[in-house]
Scaffold this motif. Structure first.
Motif, PDB file in Angstrom:
ATOM      1  N   PRO A 161       2.146 -12.331  11.725  1.00 32.54           N
ATOM      2  CA  PRO A 161       1.699 -12.623  10.358  1.00 32.54           C
ATOM      3  C   PRO A 161       1.592 -11.379   9.481  1.00 32.54           C
ATOM      4  CG  PRO A 161      -0.129 -12.780  11.885  1.00 32.54           C
ATOM      5  CD  PRO A 161       1.108 -12.551  12.718  1.00 32.54           C
ATOM      6  N   ILE A 162       1.584 -11.610   8.178  1.00 31.17           N
ATOM      7  CA  ILE A 162       1.355 -10.568   7.180  1.00 31.17           C
ATOM      8  C   ILE A 162       0.120 -10.962   6.387  1.00 31.17           C
ATOM      9  CG2 ILE A 162       2.219  -9.557   5.017  1.00 31.17           C
ATOM     10  CD1 ILE A 162       5.043  -9.783   6.179  1.00 31.17           C
ATOM     11  N   VAL A 163      -0.757  -9.972   6.146  1.00 33.73           N
ATOM     12  CA  VAL A 163      -1.978 -10.205   5.366  1.00 33.73           C
ATOM     13  C   VAL A 163      -2.049  -9.164   4.253  1.00 33.73           C
ATOM     14  CG1 VAL A 163      -4.503 -10.250   5.398  1.00 33.73           C
ATOM     15  CG2 VAL A 163      -3.207 -11.138   7.353  1.00 33.73           C
ATOM     16  N   LEU A 164      -2.213  -9.642   3.024  1.00 33.77           N
ATOM     17  CA  LEU A 164      -2.509  -8.780   1.893  1.00 33.77           C
ATOM     18  C   LEU A 164      -3.970  -9.016   1.548  1.00 33.77           C
ATOM     19  CD1 LEU A 164       0.600  -8.955   1.812  1.00 33.77           C
ATOM     20  CD2 LEU A 164       0.445  -8.922  -0.676  1.00 33.77           C
ATOM     21  N   GLU A 165      -4.800  -8.006   1.760  1.00 36.10           N
ATOM     22  CA  GLU A 165      -6.202  -8.124   1.412  1.00 36.10           C
ATOM     23  C   GLU A 165      -6.336  -8.142  -0.115  1.00 36.10           C
ATOM     24  OE1 GLU A 165      -8.394  -5.163   3.617  1.00 36.10           O
ATOM     25  OE2 GLU A 165      -8.026  -6.199   5.519  1.00 36.10           O
ATOM     26  N   PRO A 166      -7.501  -8.489  -0.670  1.00 36.36           N
ATOM     27  CA  PRO A 166      -7.639  -8.607  -2.124  1.00 36.36           C
ATOM     28  C   PRO A 166      -7.219  -7.351  -2.889  1.00 36.36           C
ATOM     29  CG  PRO A 166      -9.531  -9.588  -1.045  1.00 36.36           C
ATOM     30  CD  PRO A 166      -8.719  -8.903   0.031  1.00 36.36           C
ATOM     31  N   SER A 167      -6.705  -7.592  -4.104  1.00 34.99           N
ATOM     32  CA  SER A 167      -6.379  -6.549  -5.085  1.00 34.99           C
ATOM     33  C   SER A 167      -5.225  -5.646  -4.675  1.00 34.99           C
ATOM     34  CB  SER A 167      -7.619  -5.711  -5.424  1.00 34.99           C
ATOM     35  OG  SER A 167      -8.627  -6.541  -5.952  1.00 34.99           O
ATOM     36  N   VAL A 168      -4.325  -6.138  -3.858  1.00 38.68           N
ATOM     37  CA  VAL A 168      -3.132  -5.372  -3.459  1.00 38.68           C
ATOM     38  C   VAL A 168      -2.030  -5.605  -4.488  1.00 38.68           C
ATOM     39  CG1 VAL A 168      -1.258  -5.292  -1.742  1.00 38.68           C
ATOM     40  CG2 VAL A 168      -3.644  -5.336  -0.994  1.00 38.68           C
ATOM     41  N   TRP A 169      -1.270  -4.553  -4.755  1.00 36.05           N
ATOM     42  CA  TRP A 169      -0.067  -4.676  -5.585  1.00 36.05           C
ATOM     43  C   TRP A 169       1.113  -4.193  -4.766  1.00 36.05           C
ATOM     44  CZ3 TRP A 169       1.199  -1.167 -10.376  1.00 36.05           C
ATOM     45  CH2 TRP A 169       2.423  -1.563 -10.925  1.00 36.05           C
ATOM     46  N   VAL A 170       2.034  -5.103  -4.478  1.00 36.50           N
ATOM     47  CA  VAL A 170       3.301  -4.763  -3.829  1.00 36.50           C
ATOM     48  C   VAL A 170       4.308  -4.643  -4.962  1.00 36.50           C
ATOM     49  CG1 VAL A 170       5.067  -5.499  -2.197  1.00 36.50           C
ATOM     50  CG2 VAL A 170       2.662  -6.028  -1.735  1.00 36.50           C
ATOM     51  N   CYS A 171       4.733  -3.410  -5.249  1.00 34.35           N
ATOM     52  CA  CYS A 171       5.615  -3.156  -6.385  1.00 34.35           C
ATOM     53  C   CYS A 171       7.047  -3.598  -6.094  1.00 34.35           C
ATOM     54  CB  CYS A 171       5.583  -1.668  -6.736  1.00 34.35           C
ATOM     55  SG  CYS A 171       3.967  -1.087  -7.312  1.00 34.35           S
TER      56      CYS A 171
ATOM     57  N   ALA B  66       3.733   5.277  -0.755  1.00 33.09           N
ATOM     58  CA  ALA B  66       5.126   5.317  -1.209  1.00 33.09           C
ATOM     59  C   ALA B  66       6.006   5.867  -0.096  1.00 33.09           C
ATOM     60  CB  ALA B  66       5.255   6.188  -2.452  1.00 33.09           C
ATOM     61  N   GLY B  67       7.282   5.505  -0.148  1.00 31.29           N
ATOM     62  CA  GLY B  67       8.275   6.091   0.739  1.00 31.29           C
ATOM     63  C   GLY B  67       8.711   5.190   1.868  1.00 31.29           C
ATOM     64  N   VAL B  68       9.556   5.798   2.702  1.00 29.68           N
ATOM     65  CA  VAL B  68      10.112   5.116   3.874  1.00 29.68           C
ATOM     66  C   VAL B  68       9.921   6.047   5.068  1.00 29.68           C
ATOM     67  CG1 VAL B  68      12.181   4.110   4.896  1.00 29.68           C
ATOM     68  CG2 VAL B  68      11.841   3.994   2.429  1.00 29.68           C
ATOM     69  N   PRO B  69       8.954   5.778   5.939  1.00 28.16           N
ATOM     70  CA  PRO B  69       7.930   4.743   5.845  1.00 28.16           C
ATOM     71  C   PRO B  69       6.868   5.122   4.802  1.00 28.16           C
ATOM     72  CG  PRO B  69       7.494   6.095   7.761  1.00 28.16           C
ATOM     73  CD  PRO B  69       8.796   6.593   7.167  1.00 28.16           C
ATOM     74  N   ALA B  70       6.151   4.127   4.326  1.00 27.78           N
ATOM     75  CA  ALA B  70       5.146   4.347   3.288  1.00 27.78           C
ATOM     76  C   ALA B  70       4.013   5.229   3.804  1.00 27.78           C
ATOM     77  CB  ALA B  70       4.594   3.001   2.816  1.00 27.78           C
ATOM     78  N   ARG B  71       3.646   6.217   2.979  1.00 30.35           N
ATOM     79  CA  ARG B  71       2.538   7.137   3.272  1.00 30.35           C
ATOM     80  C   ARG B  71       1.670   7.264   2.017  1.00 30.35           C
ATOM     81  NH1 ARG B  71       4.757   9.156   7.814  1.00 30.35           N
ATOM     82  NH2 ARG B  71       6.805  10.048   7.866  1.00 30.35           N
ATOM     83  N   ILE B  72       0.432   7.671   2.205  1.00 32.48           N
ATOM     84  CA  ILE B  72      -0.476   7.833   1.062  1.00 32.48           C
ATOM     85  C   ILE B  72       0.038   8.945   0.142  1.00 32.48           C
ATOM     86  CG2 ILE B  72      -2.781   8.572   0.342  1.00 32.48           C
ATOM     87  CD1 ILE B  72      -3.945   7.202   2.745  1.00 32.48           C
ATOM     88  N   VAL B  73       0.122   8.612  -1.163  1.00 32.80           N
ATOM     89  CA  VAL B  73       0.516   9.606  -2.163  1.00 32.80           C
ATOM     90  C   VAL B  73      -0.527   9.724  -3.265  1.00 32.80           C
ATOM     91  CG1 VAL B  73       2.985   9.359  -1.712  1.00 32.80           C
ATOM     92  CG2 VAL B  73       1.908   7.940  -3.476  1.00 32.80           C
ATOM     93  N   GLY B  74      -1.552   8.880  -3.233  1.00 34.66           N
ATOM     94  CA  GLY B  74      -2.580   8.934  -4.265  1.00 34.66           C
ATOM     95  C   GLY B  74      -3.713   7.971  -3.981  1.00 34.66           C
ATOM     96  N   LYS B  75      -4.706   8.033  -4.828  1.00 30.29           N
ATOM     97  CA  LYS B  75      -5.886   7.159  -4.717  1.00 30.29           C
ATOM     98  C   LYS B  75      -5.983   6.305  -5.968  1.00 30.29           C
ATOM     99  CE  LYS B  75      -8.530   7.927  -1.234  1.00 30.29           C
ATOM    100  NZ  LYS B  75      -8.584   6.937  -0.188  1.00 30.29           N
ATOM    101  N   ARG B  76      -6.602   5.120  -5.822  1.00 26.80           N
ATOM    102  CA  ARG B  76      -6.893   4.231  -6.940  1.00 26.80           C
ATOM    103  C   ARG B  76      -8.391   4.216  -7.180  1.00 26.80           C
ATOM    104  NH1 ARG B  76      -5.362  -1.813  -6.562  1.00 26.80           N
ATOM    105  NH2 ARG B  76      -5.926  -1.754  -8.743  1.00 26.80           N
ATOM    106  N   THR B  77      -8.763   3.929  -8.402  1.00 29.00           N
ATOM    107  CA  THR B  77     -10.157   3.687  -8.716  1.00 29.00           C
ATOM    108  C   THR B  77     -10.521   2.283  -8.235  1.00 29.00           C
ATOM    109  OG1 THR B  77      -9.973   5.076 -10.665  1.00 29.00           O
ATOM    110  CG2 THR B  77     -11.864   3.582 -10.569  1.00 29.00           C
ATOM    111  N   GLN B  78     -11.560   2.183  -7.449  1.00 26.84           N
ATOM    112  CA  GLN B  78     -11.959   0.878  -6.940  1.00 26.84           C
ATOM    113  C   GLN B  78     -12.394  -0.018  -8.085  1.00 26.84           C
ATOM    114  OE1 GLN B  78     -14.463   0.985  -3.508  1.00 26.84           O
ATOM    115  NE2 GLN B  78     -15.029  -1.150  -3.685  1.00 26.84           N
ATOM    116  N   GLN B  79     -11.875  -1.260  -8.084  1.00 28.00           N
ATOM    117  CA  GLN B  79     -12.158  -2.230  -9.139  1.00 28.00           C
ATOM    118  C   GLN B  79     -13.241  -3.213  -8.680  1.00 28.00           C
ATOM    119  OE1 GLN B  79     -10.379  -2.000 -12.156  1.00 28.00           O
ATOM    120  NE2 GLN B  79      -9.674  -0.131 -11.176  1.00 28.00           N
ATOM    121  N   THR B  80     -14.046  -3.642  -9.613  1.00 26.72           N
ATOM    122  CA  THR B  80     -15.012  -4.707  -9.336  1.00 26.72           C
ATOM    123  C   THR B  80     -14.763  -5.808 -10.350  1.00 26.72           C
ATOM    124  OG1 THR B  80     -16.668  -3.659 -10.731  1.00 26.72           O
ATOM    125  CG2 THR B  80     -16.757  -3.180  -8.368  1.00 26.72           C
ATOM    126  N   TYR B  81     -14.956  -7.057  -9.938  1.00 25.15           N
ATOM    127  CA  TYR B  81     -14.682  -8.189 -10.821  1.00 25.15           C
ATOM    128  C   TYR B  81     -15.912  -9.027 -10.987  1.00 25.15           C
ATOM    129  CZ  TYR B  81      -9.962  -6.757  -9.762  1.00 25.15           C
ATOM    130  OH  TYR B  81      -8.815  -6.029  -9.607  1.00 25.15           O
TER     131      TYR B  81
END
Length: 185
Positions: A125-135, A170-185
């Motif tokens: 299976p594949i799981v996308l946890e909340p607030s993920v963006w697959v570009c 980003a990349g192949v394979p994907a590696r961390i290239v930056g951080k996001r500001t955590q969002q609250t809703y």
């Protein structure tokens, strides 16, 4: 040469019921889902639910999304799945709330065992946890979990589960290239 009963080169990998349901879904997709006007998200959600998908509120699945088996699909609230996305879900795909899956992305739950003489089908299976963006045009491999708030950059390949939430990969394979500001809703 002795041939095993589960050898995919001599028999189907899926049950007759599964194959019949997929055929019925393929015709439904072709005749009713794919030609539907872009704003008719409620209609497409209804069709997906009719085939066993679990679809939340305010979900926008666009008409050119290819879905292999709706009964293996869960989409939570406030999700967008863009045209050209492939959800190859021979195993479950769960897309968490407030996720976006952009154009041309491919979420693939199946592969083949390259150590098997007959390249036996395998799935996870594949799981996308909340607030993920697959570009756009990213590829997500079988068995992957994307952590909360992750962004997968365009054309990246995710071959194993990622561990750091609210990060940009980003990349192949994907590696961390930056951080996001955590969002609250």
């Amino acid at each position: 040469m002795l041939i095993a009963k589960d050898d995919p080169s001599v028999g189907p990998s899926f049950s007759l019921q599964n194959r019949l349901m997929r055929q019925l879904w393929n015709w439904t997709w072709l005749m009713l889902f794919r030609p539907s006007p872009r704003p008719l998200h409620a209609w497409r959600n209804w069709l997906l639910r009719a085939f066993g998908a679990r679809i939340g509120q305010h979900v926008h699945v666009y008409p050119a999304v290819k879905i292999w088996a709706p009964w293996q699909l869960t989409i939570d609230d406030y999700v967008g799945v863009a045209d050209g996305v492939t959800l190859y879900n021979i195993e479950r795909i769960h897309i968490g709330e407030r996720c976006v899956v952009s154009q041309g992305s491919h979420l693939c739950t199946g592969s083949h065992d390259y150590n098997s003489r007959s390249f036996r089908l395998i799935a996870a299976p594949i799981v996308l946890e909340p607030s993920v963006w697959v570009c756009a045009e990213a590829f997500i491999s079988p068995g992957v979990t994307l952590p909360m708030g992750a962004v997968i950059a365009p054309r990246s390949v995710v071959a194993k589960s990622l561990g750091t939430p609210w990060s940009v990969y980003a990349g192949v394979p994907a590696r961390i290239v930056g951080k996001r500001t955590q969002q609250t809703y």
